[in-house]
Design a protein around this motif. Structure first.
Motif, PDB file in Angstrom:
ATOM      1  N   ALA A   9     -12.578  11.354  14.542  1.00 54.58           N
ATOM      2  CA  ALA A   9     -12.141   9.961  14.539  1.00 54.58           C
ATOM      3  C   ALA A   9     -10.743   9.848  15.137  1.00 54.58           C
ATOM      4  CB  ALA A   9     -12.147   9.414  13.125  1.00 54.58           C
ATOM      5  N   THR A  10     -10.503   8.789  15.890  1.00 51.23           N
ATOM      6  CA  THR A  10      -9.188   8.545  16.484  1.00 51.23           C
ATOM      7  C   THR A  10      -8.462   7.409  15.790  1.00 51.23           C
ATOM      8  OG1 THR A  10     -10.132   7.057  18.139  1.00 51.23           O
ATOM      9  CG2 THR A  10      -9.912   9.390  18.744  1.00 51.23           C
ATOM     10  N   HIS A  11      -9.195   6.602  15.042  1.00 50.30           N
ATOM     11  CA  HIS A  11      -8.643   5.451  14.337  1.00 50.30           C
ATOM     12  C   HIS A  11      -9.247   5.391  12.928  1.00 50.30           C
ATOM     13  CE1 HIS A  11      -7.971   4.337  18.518  1.00 50.30           C
ATOM     14  NE2 HIS A  11      -7.135   3.412  18.115  1.00 50.30           N
ATOM     15  N   GLY A  12      -8.528   4.733  12.039  1.00 50.54           N
ATOM     16  CA  GLY A  12      -9.067   4.522  10.698  1.00 50.54           C
ATOM     17  C   GLY A  12      -8.472   3.269  10.093  1.00 50.54           C
ATOM     18  N   ASP A  13      -9.184   2.695   9.140  1.00 52.78           N
ATOM     19  CA  ASP A  13      -8.648   1.527   8.458  1.00 52.78           C
ATOM     20  C   ASP A  13      -7.503   1.959   7.541  1.00 52.78           C
ATOM     21  OD1 ASP A  13      -9.896   2.655   6.233  1.00 52.78           O
ATOM     22  OD2 ASP A  13     -11.435   1.123   6.096  1.00 52.78           O
ATOM     23  N   ILE A  14      -6.891   1.006   6.883  1.00 52.17           N
ATOM     24  CA  ILE A  14      -5.734   1.300   6.034  1.00 52.17           C
ATOM     25  C   ILE A  14      -6.097   2.340   4.972  1.00 52.17           C
ATOM     26  CG2 ILE A  14      -4.145   0.327   4.321  1.00 52.17           C
ATOM     27  CD1 ILE A  14      -3.406  -0.507   7.131  1.00 52.17           C
ATOM     28  N   LYS A  15      -7.217   2.144   4.312  1.00 54.96           N
ATOM     29  CA  LYS A  15      -7.623   3.053   3.231  1.00 54.96           C
ATOM     30  C   LYS A  15      -7.823   4.472   3.754  1.00 54.96           C
ATOM     31  CE  LYS A  15     -11.038   3.493  -0.446  1.00 54.96           C
ATOM     32  NZ  LYS A  15     -12.212   2.881  -1.095  1.00 54.96           N
ATOM     33  N   ALA A  16      -8.525   4.621   4.872  1.00 57.16           N
ATOM     34  CA  ALA A  16      -8.783   5.951   5.443  1.00 57.16           C
ATOM     35  C   ALA A  16      -7.492   6.612   5.907  1.00 57.16           C
ATOM     36  CB  ALA A  16      -9.768   5.834   6.602  1.00 57.16           C
ATOM     37  N   THR A  17      -6.596   5.825   6.500  1.00 54.91           N
ATOM     38  CA  THR A  17      -5.328   6.374   6.975  1.00 54.91           C
ATOM     39  C   THR A  17      -4.481   6.855   5.804  1.00 54.91           C
ATOM     40  OG1 THR A  17      -5.385   4.923   8.907  1.00 54.91           O
ATOM     41  CG2 THR A  17      -3.251   5.880   8.334  1.00 54.91           C
ATOM     42  N   CYS A  18      -4.414   6.061   4.754  1.00 57.62           N
ATOM     43  CA  CYS A  18      -3.643   6.455   3.567  1.00 57.62           C
ATOM     44  C   CYS A  18      -4.214   7.721   2.946  1.00 57.62           C
ATOM     45  CB  CYS A  18      -3.616   5.315   2.556  1.00 57.62           C
ATOM     46  SG  CYS A  18      -2.667   3.891   3.118  1.00 57.62           S
ATOM     47  N   ALA A  19      -5.528   7.827   2.864  1.00 56.77           N
ATOM     48  CA  ALA A  19      -6.156   9.015   2.300  1.00 56.77           C
ATOM     49  C   ALA A  19      -5.906  10.234   3.181  1.00 56.77           C
ATOM     50  CB  ALA A  19      -7.662   8.783   2.132  1.00 56.77           C
ATOM     51  N   ARG A  20      -5.971  10.040   4.489  1.00 53.46           N
ATOM     52  CA  ARG A  20      -5.795  11.156   5.425  1.00 53.46           C
ATOM     53  C   ARG A  20      -4.377  11.705   5.400  1.00 53.46           C
ATOM     54  NH1 ARG A  20      -8.260  11.611  11.362  1.00 53.46           N
ATOM     55  NH2 ARG A  20      -6.896  13.186  12.228  1.00 53.46           N
ATOM     56  N   TYR A  21      -3.379  10.808   5.295  1.00 48.83           N
ATOM     57  CA  TYR A  21      -1.984  11.234   5.413  1.00 48.83           C
ATOM     58  C   TYR A  21      -1.227  11.266   4.088  1.00 48.83           C
ATOM     59  CZ  TYR A  21      -2.669  11.044  10.406  1.00 48.83           C
ATOM     60  OH  TYR A  21      -3.135  11.282  11.679  1.00 48.83           O
ATOM     61  N   GLY A  22      -1.816  10.757   3.034  1.00 49.55           N
ATOM     62  CA  GLY A  22      -1.220  10.873   1.720  1.00 49.55           C
ATOM     63  C   GLY A  22      -0.100   9.892   1.418  1.00 49.55           C
ATOM     64  N   PHE A  23      -0.096   8.739   2.074  1.00 51.31           N
ATOM     65  CA  PHE A  23       0.857   7.698   1.700  1.00 51.31           C
ATOM     66  C   PHE A  23       0.098   6.445   1.292  1.00 51.31           C
ATOM     67  CE2 PHE A  23       1.085   7.889   6.451  1.00 51.31           C
ATOM     68  CZ  PHE A  23       0.454   6.707   6.763  1.00 51.31           C
ATOM     69  N   GLY A  24       0.801   5.508   0.687  1.00 49.22           N
ATOM     70  CA  GLY A  24       0.165   4.316   0.154  1.00 49.22           C
ATOM     71  C   GLY A  24       0.066   3.179   1.156  1.00 49.22           C
ATOM     72  N   LYS A  25      -0.644   2.132   0.730  1.00 54.72           N
ATOM     73  CA  LYS A  25      -0.846   0.963   1.584  1.00 54.72           C
ATOM     74  C   LYS A  25       0.472   0.285   1.939  1.00 54.72           C
ATOM     75  CE  LYS A  25      -3.708  -1.731  -0.476  1.00 54.72           C
ATOM     76  NZ  LYS A  25      -4.776  -2.603  -0.992  1.00 54.72           N
ATOM     77  N   THR A  26       1.391   0.216   0.982  1.00 53.37           N
ATOM     78  CA  THR A  26       2.674  -0.430   1.254  1.00 53.37           C
ATOM     79  C   THR A  26       3.402   0.294   2.377  1.00 53.37           C
ATOM     80  OG1 THR A  26       2.842  -1.210  -1.018  1.00 53.37           O
ATOM     81  CG2 THR A  26       4.885  -1.119   0.253  1.00 53.37           C
ATOM     82  N   THR A  27       3.428   1.620   2.312  1.00 47.31           N
ATOM     83  CA  THR A  27       4.069   2.409   3.372  1.00 47.31           C
ATOM     84  C   THR A  27       3.378   2.189   4.709  1.00 47.31           C
ATOM     85  OG1 THR A  27       4.816   4.081   1.810  1.00 47.31           O
ATOM     86  CG2 THR A  27       4.674   4.750   4.119  1.00 47.31           C
ATOM     87  N   ALA A  28       2.054   2.157   4.710  1.00 48.15           N
ATOM     88  CA  ALA A  28       1.310   1.938   5.957  1.00 48.15           C
ATOM     89  C   ALA A  28       1.686   0.598   6.579  1.00 48.15           C
ATOM     90  CB  ALA A  28      -0.189   2.003   5.695  1.00 48.15           C
TER      91      ALA A  28
END
Length: 67
Positions: A9-28
Protein backbone atom coordinates in the motif's frame (compact mmCIF):
# COMPACT_ATOMS: atom_id res chain seq x y z
CA UNK A 1 -4.66 -19.20 -8.50
CA UNK A 2 -3.20 -15.74 -8.91
CA UNK A 3 0.61 -15.68 -9.24
CA UNK A 4 0.92 -11.89 -9.08
CA UNK A 5 2.69 -10.50 -6.05
CA UNK A 6 0.68 -8.03 -4.04
CA UNK A 7 1.81 -4.44 -4.23
CA UNK A 8 2.43 -2.75 -0.88
CA UNK A 9 0.00 0.00 0.00
CA UNK A 10 1.17 3.54 -0.77
CA UNK A 11 -1.65 5.37 1.01
CA UNK A 12 -3.84 4.78 4.03
CA UNK A 13 -6.69 6.43 5.85
CA UNK A 14 -6.13 8.16 9.18
CA UNK A 15 -6.76 4.99 11.20
CA UNK A 16 -4.40 2.84 9.09
CA UNK A 17 -1.68 5.50 9.13
CA UNK A 18 -1.88 5.89 12.91
CA UNK A 19 -1.71 2.12 13.38
CA UNK A 20 1.21 1.79 10.96
CA UNK A 21 3.32 4.56 12.50
CA UNK A 22 2.19 4.48 16.11
CA UNK A 23 0.86 8.01 16.56
CA UNK A 24 -2.65 9.24 17.26
CA UNK A 25 -5.28 10.94 15.13
CA UNK A 26 -4.56 14.34 16.66
CA UNK A 27 -0.90 14.10 15.65
CA UNK A 28 -1.86 12.97 12.14
CA UNK A 29 -4.19 15.93 11.66
CA UNK A 30 -1.58 18.33 13.10
CA UNK A 31 1.04 17.04 10.66
CA UNK A 32 -1.42 17.46 7.81
CA UNK A 33 -2.39 20.96 8.97
CA UNK A 34 1.28 21.97 9.21
CA UNK A 35 1.90 20.44 5.76
CA UNK A 36 4.58 18.12 7.12
CA UNK A 37 2.89 15.12 5.49
CA UNK A 38 0.78 14.86 2.32
CA UNK A 39 -2.65 13.43 1.68
CA UNK A 40 -5.28 13.06 -1.02
CA UNK A 41 -9.04 13.27 -0.70
CA UNK A 42 -11.27 10.52 -2.05
CA UNK A 43 -14.75 11.79 -1.37
CA UNK A 44 -14.92 12.30 2.39
CA UNK A 45 -11.95 10.00 3.04
CA UNK A 46 -8.46 11.37 3.65
CA UNK A 47 -5.72 9.11 2.30
CA UNK A 48 -2.25 9.87 3.64
CA UNK A 49 0.83 9.18 1.50
CA UNK A 50 2.98 6.75 3.47
CA UNK A 51 6.10 8.00 1.66
CA UNK A 52 5.50 11.50 3.01
CA UNK A 53 5.31 10.16 6.57
CA UNK A 54 8.56 8.24 6.00
CA UNK A 55 10.18 11.44 4.67
CA UNK A 56 8.97 13.43 7.67
CA UNK A 57 10.22 10.84 10.15
CA UNK A 58 13.63 10.85 8.46
CA UNK A 59 13.96 14.57 9.26
CA UNK A 60 13.49 14.02 13.01
CA UNK A 61 16.58 13.84 15.23
CA UNK A 62 17.70 10.45 16.49
CA UNK A 63 16.90 9.62 20.08
CA UNK A 64 19.43 11.31 22.36
CA UNK A 65 20.42 13.99 19.83
CA UNK A 66 19.79 17.64 20.52
CA UNK A 67 16.92 19.05 18.50
Amino acid sequence: MNNQESTPATHGDIKATCARYGFGKTTAYELLRDRKIRARKLGAKTLIEFASVDEYLATLPSYGEAA
